[in-house]
Design a protein around this motif. Structure first.
Motif, mmCIF file in Angstrom:
data_model
loop_
_atom_site.group_PDB
_atom_site.id
_atom_site.type_symbol
_atom_site.label_atom_id
_atom_site.label_comp_id
_atom_site.label_asym_id
_atom_site.label_seq_id
_atom_site.Cartn_x
_atom_site.Cartn_y
_atom_site.Cartn_z
ATOM 1 N N ARG A 183 48.745 127.582 -10.448
ATOM 2 C CA ARG A 183 48.246 128.121 -11.713
ATOM 3 C C ARG A 183 48.619 129.600 -11.758
ATOM 4 O O ARG A 183 48.536 130.297 -10.740
ATOM 5 N N THR A 184 49.053 130.064 -12.919
ATOM 6 C CA THR A 184 49.490 131.452 -13.044
ATOM 7 C C THR A 184 48.379 132.399 -12.603
ATOM 8 O O THR A 184 47.246 132.301 -13.093
ATOM 9 N N PRO A 185 48.686 133.315 -11.695
ATOM 10 C CA PRO A 185 47.668 134.262 -11.238
ATOM 11 C C PRO A 185 47.133 135.117 -12.379
ATOM 12 O O PRO A 185 47.862 135.444 -13.327
ATOM 13 N N LYS A 186 45.866 135.489 -12.265
ATOM 14 C CA LYS A 186 45.212 136.266 -13.308
ATOM 15 C C LYS A 186 45.920 137.596 -13.548
ATOM 16 O O LYS A 186 45.986 138.081 -14.681
ATOM 17 N N GLU A 187 46.464 138.200 -12.494
ATOM 18 C CA GLU A 187 47.173 139.474 -12.670
ATOM 19 C C GLU A 187 48.329 139.328 -13.661
ATOM 20 O O GLU A 187 48.558 140.202 -14.503
ATOM 21 N N ILE A 188 49.051 138.214 -13.571
ATOM 22 C CA ILE A 188 50.188 138.000 -14.474
ATOM 23 C C ILE A 188 49.694 137.686 -15.879
ATOM 24 O O ILE A 188 50.267 138.155 -16.870
ATOM 25 N N LEU A 189 48.622 136.896 -15.989
ATOM 26 C CA LEU A 189 48.060 136.606 -17.312
ATOM 27 C C LEU A 189 47.576 137.883 -17.990
ATOM 28 O O LEU A 189 47.813 138.103 -19.190
ATOM 29 N N ASP A 190 46.914 138.749 -17.245
ATOM 30 C CA ASP A 190 46.467 140.031 -17.800
ATOM 31 C C ASP A 190 47.657 140.863 -18.255
ATOM 32 O O ASP A 190 47.619 141.509 -19.315
ATOM 33 N N ALA A 191 48.719 140.844 -17.459
ATOM 34 C CA ALA A 191 49.921 141.602 -17.812
ATOM 35 C C ALA A 191 50.575 141.044 -19.076
ATOM 36 O O ALA A 191 51.134 141.799 -19.886
ATOM 37 N N GLN A 192 50.504 139.726 -19.254
ATOM 38 C CA GLN A 192 51.055 139.133 -20.472
ATOM 39 C C GLN A 192 50.301 139.640 -21.712
ATOM 40 O O GLN A 192 50.913 139.972 -22.726
ATOM 41 N N LEU A 193 48.982 139.685 -21.626
ATOM 42 C CA LEU A 193 48.202 140.171 -22.768
ATOM 43 C C LEU A 193 48.519 141.632 -23.054
ATOM 44 O O LEU A 193 48.630 142.037 -24.223
ATOM 45 N N LYS A 194 48.686 142.443 -22.014
ATOM 46 C CA LYS A 194 49.038 143.854 -22.219
ATOM 47 C C LYS A 194 50.440 143.979 -22.817
ATOM 48 O O LYS A 194 50.699 144.870 -23.634
#
Length: 376
Positions: free
Chosen positions: A309-320
């Protein structure tokens, strides 16, 4: 007197039935001899892709609902035009219809991506398909295609796609630094998103993805779902499959029709073509849930694929990254109007959805303990 009146009514009814039968007998050969209207529909998918199966679900329903008055010549990508050229083909009348996604004509106007793969404000694909039908999206789509771009097409939307996986990687990724510099395949505004995050993006049709990976043209890729991916042979070029992402979380199919062809049809056949999309949407959703889930199991059990599952750090970076892209999109007045409409819809609708929805992960873990690994 009553008896006489009854006799007259019976006589009149009998003569009417005889006349109708005679007229029907005379008219029947003409009706039977009338050839069906043939709709030449090309998809943007290879012949073996599950989305060709989904296109057939639509075609089969429309043909049956029309009583045989409509027939389709359904063709895979490349039969007449390329996968990314179906909009031009329909507009120019080279083909009558297309089964595609709007992001494939993103190069003509970036707003195309807002009707399938735009910024994720919190809504799912079902949320955004609702926006298209009830939140003003349909009118904005008509404004874009007909008023702004001057296209000779109609477009109808169906099948809310599950959020697309982050994709296939040769090695697991845990941080933004791990994806920096990777050559990655995606399409539409997702290309802008991934470039913002440091990736080098190639926009390729589905049928070209695995060969590009084999040649080293790309290092990682996404397409859409486990069933398409396993049919492409994705498992032969990478073993790390990473699910969950904000790059394309709200896409739907686009059913395109040449405006002249559509307008020349009787109103009942027009309605069947349009509302057949809604009928097929339910059937496609059921088929997708069945096939996507079973093919994910096959990838793990039979092909040695590790599902992450995509790590939260990458998901947060996508939103930014979306935060950085949105102001550039809003420099275009029409795109700002679409984004404002979507935000207004999501703010109201998703509040209800999230407040009302049960914690499905909690229930799943209760009945199937130890299977989920949602990461952090």
């Amino acid at each position: 007197m009553n008896k006489k009146a009854v006799s007259r009514r019976e006589l009149l009814r009998a003569s009417t039935l005889v006349g109708a039968t005679a007229v029907g007998a005379l008219a029947a050969p003409a009706v039977l001899a009338q050839a069906p209207t043939v709709i030449k529909m090309q998809t943007s998918w290879p012949a073996s892709d599950i989305w060709m199966d989904f296109a057939r679900l639509y075609v089969e329903r429309v043909e049956r609902m029309s009583g045989g008055r409509l027939k389709f010549e359904l063709m895979p990508a490349g039969t007449v035009v390329g996968a990314f050229q179906v909009l031009d083909g329909v507009n120019d009348g080279v083909i009558d219809a297309a089964h595609t996604v709007p992001v494939y004509w993103y190069g003509k106007h970036k707003a195309a991506s807002l009707f399938g793969t735009g910024p994720v404000f919190g809504g799912s694909a079902t949320t955004m398909l609702g926006w298209f039908h009830q939140g003003g999206g349909k009118d904005l789509y008509r404004e874009l295609t007909q008023d702004i771009m001057g296209l000779n097409v109609y477009g109808f939307y169906g099948f809310p796609m599950p959020a697309q996986p982050f994709g296939w990687f040769k090695n697991p990724v845990a941080t933004v630094n791990d994806i920096n510099g990777l050559k990655y395949r995606t399409v539409g505004l997702a290309a802008d998103l991934m470039q913002n995050m440091g990736m080098s993006v190639a926009q390729l049709p589905g049928g070209e993805i695995v060969p590009a990976m084999e040649r080293g043209v790309i290092d990682a890729f996404e397409f859409n779902n486990p069933s398409s991916d396993i049919r492409f042979g994705s498992q032969d070029v990478a073993k790390n499959y990473i699910l969950s992402s904000y790059h394309q979380a709200s896409e739907s199919f686009e059913f395109l029709f040449n405006k002249d062809v559509f307008d020349d049809l009787p109103e009942d056949l027009q309605a069947i073509l349009e509302y057949g999309v809604e009928a097929a949407s339910t059937a496609i959703t059921a088929s997708a849930m069945d096939n996507y889930s079973s093919d994910l199991q096959k990838l793990q059990a039979e092909h040695g694929v590790t599902v992450h599952r995509t790590p939260k750090e990458i998901l947060d970076a996508q939103l930014k990254a979306w935060d950085a892209i949105i102001p550039t999109l809003e420099a275009d007045a029409f795109m700002k109007k679409v984004l404002d409409s979507q935000r207004q819809w999501v703010e109201r609708v998703v509040y209800y959805e999230l407040m009302n929805s049960a914690d499905l992960a909690l229930a799943y873990e209760h009945y199937f303990p130890g299977k989920l690994n949602l990461g952090k």
